[in-house]
Design an enzyme around this catalytic site. Sequence first.
Site, PDB file in Angstrom:
ATOM      1  N   LYS A  51      39.867  39.952  30.655  1.00 11.29           N
ATOM      2  CA  LYS A  51      40.296  40.679  31.851  1.00 11.29           C
ATOM      3  C   LYS A  51      40.995  41.994  31.478  1.00 11.29           C
ATOM      4  CE  LYS A  51      40.972  36.613  34.872  1.00 11.29           C
ATOM      5  NZ  LYS A  51      42.063  35.819  35.529  1.00 11.29           N
ATOM      6  N   TYR A  53      35.309  36.082  43.042  1.00 15.27           N
ATOM      7  CA  TYR A  53      36.495  35.319  43.458  1.00 15.27           C
ATOM      8  C   TYR A  53      36.383  34.857  44.907  1.00 15.27           C
ATOM      9  CZ  TYR A  53      39.017  36.347  39.109  1.00 15.27           C
ATOM     10  OH  TYR A  53      39.427  36.413  37.790  1.00 15.27           O
ATOM     11  N   THR A  69      46.197  28.097  34.213  1.00 15.71           N
ATOM     12  CA  THR A  69      46.138  29.352  34.970  1.00 15.71           C
ATOM     13  C   THR A  69      47.419  30.167  34.831  1.00 15.71           C
ATOM     14  OG1 THR A  69      44.692  28.285  36.586  1.00 15.71           O
ATOM     15  CG2 THR A  69      45.776  30.328  37.277  1.00 15.71           C
ATOM     16  N   HIS A  79      39.135  34.844  31.941  1.00 12.29           N
ATOM     17  CA  HIS A  79      38.489  33.993  32.931  1.00 12.29           C
ATOM     18  C   HIS A  79      37.532  33.057  32.213  1.00 12.29           C
ATOM     19  CE1 HIS A  79      36.320  32.688  36.520  1.00 12.29           C
ATOM     20  NE2 HIS A  79      35.233  32.809  35.783  1.00 12.29           N
TER      21      HIS A  79
HETATM   22  P1  IDP Z   1      41.673  30.113  36.711  1.00 14.42           P
HETATM   23  O1  IDP Z   1      41.450  31.543  36.313  1.00 14.42           O
HETATM   24  O2  IDP Z   1      42.569  29.399  35.744  1.00 14.42           O
HETATM   25  O3  IDP Z   1      40.394  29.376  36.972  1.00 14.42           O
HETATM   26  P2  IDP Z   1      42.053  30.204  39.611  1.00 14.42           P
HETATM   27  O4  IDP Z   1      42.902  29.242  40.368  1.00 14.42           O
HETATM   28  O5  IDP Z   1      40.570  30.072  39.736  1.00 14.42           O
HETATM   29  O6  IDP Z   1      42.514  30.140  38.072  1.00 14.42           O
HETATM   30  O7  IDP Z   1      42.498  31.662  40.042  1.00 14.42           O
HETATM   31  C1  IDP Z   1      41.710  32.771  39.693  1.00 14.42           C
HETATM   32  C2  IDP Z   1      42.616  33.884  39.239  1.00 14.42           C
HETATM   33  O8  IDP Z   1      43.424  34.322  40.324  1.00 14.42           O
HETATM   34  C3  IDP Z   1      43.626  33.494  38.144  1.00 14.42           C
HETATM   35  O9  IDP Z   1      43.093  33.488  36.852  1.00 14.42           O
HETATM   36  C4  IDP Z   1      44.684  34.561  38.334  1.00 14.42           C
HETATM   37  O10 IDP Z   1      44.233  35.794  37.761  1.00 14.42           O
HETATM   38  C5  IDP Z   1      44.701  34.720  39.852  1.00 14.42           C
HETATM   39  N1  IDP Z   1      45.703  33.840  40.471  1.00 14.42           N
HETATM   40  C6  IDP Z   1      45.596  32.531  40.738  1.00 14.42           C
HETATM   41  N2  IDP Z   1      46.703  32.048  41.325  1.00 14.42           N
HETATM   42  C7  IDP Z   1      47.538  33.098  41.437  1.00 14.42           C
HETATM   43  C8  IDP Z   1      48.877  33.259  41.975  1.00 14.42           C
HETATM   44  O11 IDP Z   1      49.495  32.322  42.471  1.00 14.42           O
HETATM   45  N3  IDP Z   1      49.396  34.513  41.898  1.00 14.42           N
HETATM   46  C9  IDP Z   1      48.738  35.580  41.362  1.00 14.42           C
HETATM   47  N4  IDP Z   1      47.486  35.469  40.849  1.00 14.42           N
HETATM   48  C10 IDP Z   1      46.906  34.246  40.887  1.00 14.42           C
HETATM   49 MG    MG Z   2      38.960  29.712  38.454  1.00 13.33          MG
END
Ligand code: IDP
Ligand code: MG
Length: 151
Positions: free
Chosen positions: A10, A50, A92, A116
């Site tokens: 990223k 996303y 995450t 990611h």
């Molecule tokens: P992941 O990347 O571990 O699969 P996801 O829940 O799919 O996590 O969320 C996608 C992306 O969204 C995360 O990697 C992060 O960049 C962002 N994200 C997720 N939750 C939050 C939050 O609570 N605050 C800010 N950014 C978040």
């Molecule tokens: Mg994810």
Amino acid sequence: MTERTLVLAKPDAVARGLTGEIIKRLETRGLRLAALKMIWIDEELATRHYSAHVGKPFFEGLVQYITSLPVVAMVWEGPSAVSVMRTTMGATNPAQAQPGTIRGDFGMDISNNLVHGSDSLESAEKEIELFFREEEIFSWKRPHETYISGE
Ligand code: IDP
Ligand code: MG
């Protein structure tokens, strides 16, 4: 089972010069790099990638972040590639990620979590299609693959 997963270094990883470190960790773990390109994600691609997070409070910030610099998009292949990548990248929220994982070793902020990795085989297939044409992806094996991945 041989799987493919989509990995993104990223914007914060690119900015901090951690792209090579991410590649190194996946290579030495034993996955095979099957495709790689640098791409500047636009708002449309960010929203498609996303789509599961549309409407969440962090969505706008997430789109701003992921479109702020180019990313390095990759396909990695190997047995259980999806879960191998997920365990290599860590939780995450980097503040809660285990040391030894990419996020646990290099981050502290959930909004700047470096990488990611697709969360399921189904997401992997959809996400790979968003970023790569099939002819850009190469399946290959090492001469001693069986000692590395069992394949
Ligand atoms: P992941 O990347 O571990 O699969 P996801 O829940 O799919 O996590 O969320 C996608 C992306 O969204 C995360 O990697 C992060 O960049 C962002 N994200 C997720 N939750 C939050 C939050 O609570 N605050 C800010 N950014 C978040
Ligand atoms: Mg994810």
